[in-house]
Design a protein around this motif. Structure first.
Motif, PDB file in Angstrom:
ATOM      1  N   GLN A   1       0.831  -1.204   0.000  1.00 28.87           N
ATOM      2  CA  GLN A   1       0.000   0.000   0.000  1.00 28.87           C
ATOM      3  C   GLN A   1       0.865   1.254   0.000  1.00 28.87           C
ATOM      4  OE1 GLN A   1      -3.104  -0.101   2.976  1.00 28.87           O
ATOM      5  NE2 GLN A   1      -3.693  -2.208   2.450  1.00 28.87           N
TER       6      GLN A   1
ATOM      7  N   GLN B   1      -3.209  -4.603  -3.748  1.00 28.80           N
ATOM      8  CA  GLN B   1      -3.293  -3.834  -2.504  1.00 28.80           C
ATOM      9  C   GLN B   1      -3.655  -2.376  -2.756  1.00 28.80           C
ATOM     10  OE1 GLN B   1      -2.988  -4.520   0.911  1.00 28.80           O
ATOM     11  NE2 GLN B   1      -3.368  -6.604   0.168  1.00 28.80           N
ATOM     12  N   SER B   2      -3.582  -1.927  -4.014  1.00 29.56           N
ATOM     13  CA  SER B   2      -3.990  -0.557  -4.319  1.00 29.56           C
ATOM     14  C   SER B   2      -5.480  -0.372  -4.060  1.00 29.56           C
ATOM     15  CB  SER B   2      -3.652  -0.208  -5.776  1.00 29.56           C
ATOM     16  OG  SER B   2      -4.311  -1.090  -6.673  1.00 29.56           O
ATOM     17  N   VAL B   3      -6.255  -1.432  -4.255  1.00 31.03           N
ATOM     18  CA  VAL B   3      -7.693  -1.372  -3.967  1.00 31.03           C
ATOM     19  C   VAL B   3      -7.921  -1.224  -2.469  1.00 31.03           C
ATOM     20  CG1 VAL B   3      -9.901  -2.574  -4.170  1.00 31.03           C
ATOM     21  CG2 VAL B   3      -8.214  -2.764  -5.994  1.00 31.03           C
ATOM     22  N   GLU B   4      -7.167  -1.991  -1.674  1.00 33.36           N
ATOM     23  CA  GLU B   4      -7.301  -1.917  -0.219  1.00 33.36           C
ATOM     24  C   GLU B   4      -6.869  -0.554   0.302  1.00 33.36           C
ATOM     25  OE1 GLU B   4      -8.862  -4.296   1.444  1.00 33.36           O
ATOM     26  OE2 GLU B   4      -9.080  -5.185  -0.547  1.00 33.36           O
ATOM     27  N   LEU B   5      -5.840   0.005  -0.319  1.00 35.65           N
ATOM     28  CA  LEU B   5      -5.409   1.353   0.082  1.00 35.65           C
ATOM     29  C   LEU B   5      -6.521   2.351  -0.173  1.00 35.65           C
ATOM     30  CD1 LEU B   5      -3.227   3.435   0.941  1.00 35.65           C
ATOM     31  CD2 LEU B   5      -2.654   3.622  -1.488  1.00 35.65           C
ATOM     32  N   TRP B   6      -7.171   2.258  -1.340  1.00 38.36           N
ATOM     33  CA  TRP B   6      -8.259   3.176  -1.657  1.00 38.36           C
ATOM     34  C   TRP B   6      -9.367   3.071  -0.612  1.00 38.36           C
ATOM     35  CZ3 TRP B   6     -13.453   3.216  -2.681  1.00 38.36           C
ATOM     36  CH2 TRP B   6     -13.959   4.375  -3.295  1.00 38.36           C
ATOM     37  N   LYS B   7      -9.668   1.865  -0.168  1.00 39.46           N
ATOM     38  CA  LYS B   7     -10.691   1.675   0.863  1.00 39.46           C
ATOM     39  C   LYS B   7     -10.254   2.326   2.170  1.00 39.46           C
ATOM     40  CE  LYS B   7     -12.391  -2.720  -1.024  1.00 39.46           C
ATOM     41  NZ  LYS B   7     -12.497  -4.184  -0.796  1.00 39.46           N
ATOM     42  N   ASN B   8      -8.984   2.147   2.519  1.00 39.57           N
ATOM     43  CA  ASN B   8      -8.465   2.760   3.740  1.00 39.57           C
ATOM     44  C   ASN B   8      -8.527   4.279   3.658  1.00 39.57           C
ATOM     45  OD1 ASN B   8      -7.898   0.168   4.578  1.00 39.57           O
ATOM     46  ND2 ASN B   8      -5.686   0.320   4.274  1.00 39.57           N
TER      47      ASN B   8
ATOM     48  N   LYS C   1     -11.956   5.628   4.262  1.00 41.51           N
ATOM     49  CA  LYS C   1     -12.372   5.583   5.665  1.00 41.51           C
ATOM     50  C   LYS C   1     -11.683   6.651   6.509  1.00 41.51           C
ATOM     51  CE  LYS C   1     -13.091   0.560   5.556  1.00 41.51           C
ATOM     52  NZ  LYS C   1     -12.586  -0.738   6.079  1.00 41.51           N
TER      53      LYS C   1
ATOM     54  N   GLY D   1     -12.985   3.281  -6.673  1.00 40.76           N
ATOM     55  CA  GLY D   1     -12.560   1.909  -6.425  1.00 40.76           C
ATOM     56  C   GLY D   1     -12.577   1.034  -7.654  1.00 40.76           C
TER      57      GLY D   1
END
Length: 263
Positions: free
Chosen positions: A117, A207-214, A217, A234
């Protein structure tokens, strides 16, 4: 003693437009040479280091440098070594400047929770430099009249107020309180190049998708500054990482230095 700076300034004033293409084939008009942009980046980074608190945490520095060095090692043109500095701040942000400079705020490490990330963000910021987006920004400012002031500052003849304008044109709005933001085309281009760059460096683009979610938030409804200037949603990021996944699979076996996150 200002004769040499003024001679350089005259070069900036009289230099012609260079019409070229970005790495994705988008047309660009660039008024400044790579050497001139490096001078701007060097001066700006030096000023930021004087204004911000530089982290002395050895573990954090080793971790961020490990990620950044792998990203820059994957660049098509290695050039000079990149300087990486970590700043003690709650800001969720990072930036890269012409001349080989990367700044990362410790607040980003609370959102980018692993090496992949963090590589997403650093790859995106380095992509702005690789695609000459800073040159486009300063060139745009010059064409609208502000660039004459920017050139003046870069050569040491301007005042502190002008320095704020200069830094804003390089995209450093967090430091100066206002910004000449990258356009949506530039941000989207940095997404494309950045995800491919991190994949080539052996970081997982998924993990770029998970970073965007983080990021979504973090900081309530508005999110952090880094997200507010970023146009991709996303689904867009998911599409980019899917295209980059084959690059990651090809490169990950050859990457030996796993970057350990600081505890």
């Amino acid at each position: 003693m200002k004769v040499f700076p003024l001679l350089l300034l005259s070069v900036l004033i009289t230099s012609g437009c260079a019409t070229t293409q970005s790495p994705t084939g988008r047309g660009q008009t660039l008024l400044f040479s790579s050497q001139e942009m490096s001078q701007l980046g060097d001066a700006s980074f030096s000023q930021i280091k004087q204004q911000e608190k530089v982290s002395q945490d050895k573990a954090v520095n080793a971790y961020v440098n490990c990620v950044a060095n792998r990203i820059t090692a994957a660049l098509p043109d290695q050039g000079l070594p990149w300087e990486v500095v970590i700043f003690e701040s709650e800001q969720v942000n990072a930036f890269a400047l012409p001349g080989g400079h990367i700044g990362v705020y410790t607040g980003l490490l609370n959102v980018a929770v692993n090496q992949d990330q963090l590589a997403t963000v650093i790859g995106h910021e380095v992509a702005h430099v690789l695609a000459n987006h800073s040159n486009e920004q300063v060139s745009r400012a010059k064409l609208t009249g502000a660039g004459m002031q920017l050139a003046d500052i870069a050569l040491g003849a301007g005042g502190i107020a002008d320095k704020d304008l200069y830094m804003a044109a390089l995209g450093l709005g967090v430091q100066v309180g206002y910004i000449l933001p990258y356009g949506r085309n530039q941000e989207s281009e940095a997404d494309i190049i950045g995800v491919e760059l991190m994949a080539k460096a052996g970081f997982d683009p998924a993990q770029s998708v998970e970073l965007w979610k983080n990021m979504s938030k973090a900081g309530g409804e508005q999110g952090p500054e880094l997200l507010s200037t970023h146009p991709s949603h996303g689904q867009r990021i998911a599409q980019l990482q899917a295209k980059a996944q084959p690059l990651y699979l090809m490169s990950k076996s050859s990457v030996k230095n796993t970057c350990q996150r600081a505890k």
